[in-house]
Design a protein around this motif. Structure first.
Motif, PDB file in Angstrom:
ATOM      1  N   UNK A 120      49.440  24.969  33.969  1.00  0.00           N
ATOM      2  CA  UNK A 120      49.756  26.308  34.452  1.00  0.00           C
ATOM      3  C   UNK A 120      48.441  26.926  34.891  1.00  0.00           C
ATOM      4  N   UNK A 121      48.299  27.213  36.174  1.00  0.00           N
ATOM      5  CA  UNK A 121      47.015  27.622  36.739  1.00  0.00           C
ATOM      6  C   UNK A 121      46.987  29.131  36.984  1.00  0.00           C
ATOM      7  N   UNK A 122      45.907  29.747  36.541  1.00  0.00           N
ATOM      8  CA  UNK A 122      45.719  31.193  36.683  1.00  0.00           C
ATOM      9  C   UNK A 122      44.501  31.446  37.555  1.00  0.00           C
ATOM     10  N   UNK A 123      44.686  32.193  38.647  1.00  0.00           N
ATOM     11  CA  UNK A 123      43.566  32.584  39.503  1.00  0.00           C
ATOM     12  C   UNK A 123      42.935  33.847  38.950  1.00  0.00           C
ATOM     13  N   UNK A 124      41.646  33.791  38.653  1.00  0.00           N
ATOM     14  CA  UNK A 124      40.934  34.917  38.076  1.00  0.00           C
ATOM     15  C   UNK A 124      40.362  35.769  39.199  1.00  0.00           C
ATOM     16  N   UNK A 125      40.971  36.908  39.442  1.00  0.00           N
ATOM     17  CA  UNK A 125      40.506  37.805  40.490  1.00  0.00           C
ATOM     18  C   UNK A 125      40.004  39.115  39.929  1.00  0.00           C
ATOM     19  N   UNK A 126      39.582  39.974  40.814  1.00  0.00           N
ATOM     20  CA  UNK A 126      39.124  41.310  40.436  1.00  0.00           C
ATOM     21  C   UNK A 126      40.296  42.171  39.978  1.00  0.00           C
ATOM     22  N   UNK A 127      40.001  43.216  39.220  1.00  0.00           N
ATOM     23  CA  UNK A 127      41.013  44.213  38.893  1.00  0.00           C
ATOM     24  C   UNK A 127      41.446  44.878  40.192  1.00  0.00           C
ATOM     25  N   UNK A 128      42.713  44.878  40.486  1.00  0.00           N
ATOM     26  CA  UNK A 128      43.221  45.307  41.789  1.00  0.00           C
ATOM     27  C   UNK A 128      43.306  46.823  41.882  1.00  0.00           C
ATOM     28  N   UNK A 129      42.500  47.383  42.757  1.00  0.00           N
ATOM     29  CA  UNK A 129      42.469  48.835  42.943  1.00  0.00           C
ATOM     30  C   UNK A 129      42.886  49.251  44.351  1.00  0.00           C
ATOM     31  N   UNK A 130      43.097  48.282  45.243  1.00  0.00           N
ATOM     32  CA  UNK A 130      43.501  48.574  46.616  1.00  0.00           C
ATOM     33  C   UNK A 130      44.562  47.578  47.059  1.00  0.00           C
ATOM     34  N   UNK A 131      45.412  47.991  47.990  1.00  0.00           N
ATOM     35  CA  UNK A 131      46.474  47.127  48.483  1.00  0.00           C
ATOM     36  C   UNK A 131      45.904  45.844  49.087  1.00  0.00           C
TER      37      UNK A 131
END
Length: 315
Positions: free
Chosen positions: A58-69
């Motif tokens: 099960x793969x999780x992409x680690x991205x930034x905290x989403x603050x914009x669309x």
């Protein structure tokens, strides 16, 4: 509050400390143990090796905290490409899909103001549609308790079209058992985990014994229900309890699975697979690994000892 929490959070937000930590050879070895890499190219050999060993992923992409669309749109695009690449690794003759993606609704825009929940549902629908075409499963990760009801409602909505869509439930939350009775009755795939966020006593059990007892009660509900239990635990007591209940309920490897983190208890993962049990490894990747790892430790500083023990346990 644990006195380590503000220290760890400060470290997570310090570019200077990040540079120092990420350039340390020992730290790099720690990261490689628990994070597959920063890109899909880094992820690919890790995924292939795990699948070749008989494990699922099960793969999780680690991205930034989403603050914009635009950030939510970028996360969706990354997951779409990820699903394409994972689909190429899927074995078509398995009882259940060997590949899955895990996604947090916050990454899909859940926190973008009043319209955030609707945006997250729309984006989750896009991912589920793509996954459905590719025989890839999707699990919606749990976050802190303030997002729980919105997350469960999103899963309820989309399960009418994608009945295989799964959700994670954290058993340290006092309401977990009641929520699980509803989800299990509906036949939902459920990732059962203890929980890692620092929550107030009003909504979450605080003592380890209480959390363990809640996990066992929830596990019993799932194993006796119509759903597909995913036992996300490294705790030998929870694993033994799951095996006992599975035998009592005549569940086969197609009816439930174990889940463990990438880099944790590798020997135990292999043992369970060798005994014929389904086991899925949660594999994170992405450029934001530093903040992810530090925030995990800040959410529950006891994890620090857990990860350090895992480093010493090369078996």
């Amino acid at each position: 509050m644990n006195p380590l929490r503000p220290v760890i959070l400060a470290a997570a937000n310090s570019p200077r400390l990040k540079r120092a930590v990420t350039r340390t050879p020992l730290t790099a070895a720690v990261v490689r143990r628990f994070v597959a890499g920063e890109t899909r190219a880094d992820l690919a050999p890790v995924a292939r090796e795990l699948l070749a060993s008989g494990r699922m992923i099960s793969v999780d992409f680690l991205g930034e905290y989403t603050t914009e669309r635009s950030m939510a749109d970028a996360a969706v695009a990354e997951y779409v490409s990820l699903i394409d690449e994972l689909a190429a690794l899927e074995a078509p003759d398995t009882a259940v899909p060997c590949v899955e993606v895990s996604v947090k609704l916050s990454a899909l825009g859940q926190s973008l103001g009043q319209d955030g929940p609707a945006i997250a549902v729309e984006n989750l629908h896009k991912l589920c549609s793509k996954a459905d075409e590719s025989r890839v499963w999707v699990t919606v990760d749990a976050e802190d308790h303030t997002t729980t009801e919105e997350t469960l409602e999103a899963v309820r909505q989309l399960r009418t079209e994608f009945p295989w869509l799964a959700v994670a439930v954290q058993t340290y939350l006092r309401a977990a058992e009641d929520r699980l009775r509803e989800l299990a009755a509906a036949g939902t795939r459920i990732r059962l985990c203890k929980g890692a966020y620092q929550e107030p006593e009003t909504v979450a059990f605080q003592r380890a014994a209480e959390v363990d007892a809640s996990y066992l009660r929830c596990l019993d509900v799932l194993m006796r229900g119509k759903g597909y239990p995913m036992i996300a635990s490294h705790d030998p007591a929870m694993i033994d309890a799951a095996l006992t209940l599975a035998a009592e309920q005549h569940r086969t490897p197609a009816d439930f699975e174990f889940q463990m983190l990438y880099g944790i208890r590798d020997a135990e993962q292999r043992r369970l697979v060798s005994e014929g049990h389904g086991l899925r490894v949660y594999v994170p990747y992405g450029g934001q690994w530093y903040g992810y790892l530090m925030r995990r430790l800040a959410e529950r500083p006891a994890n620090l000892g857990f990860f350090l023990r895992a480093l010493a346990d090369r078996s």
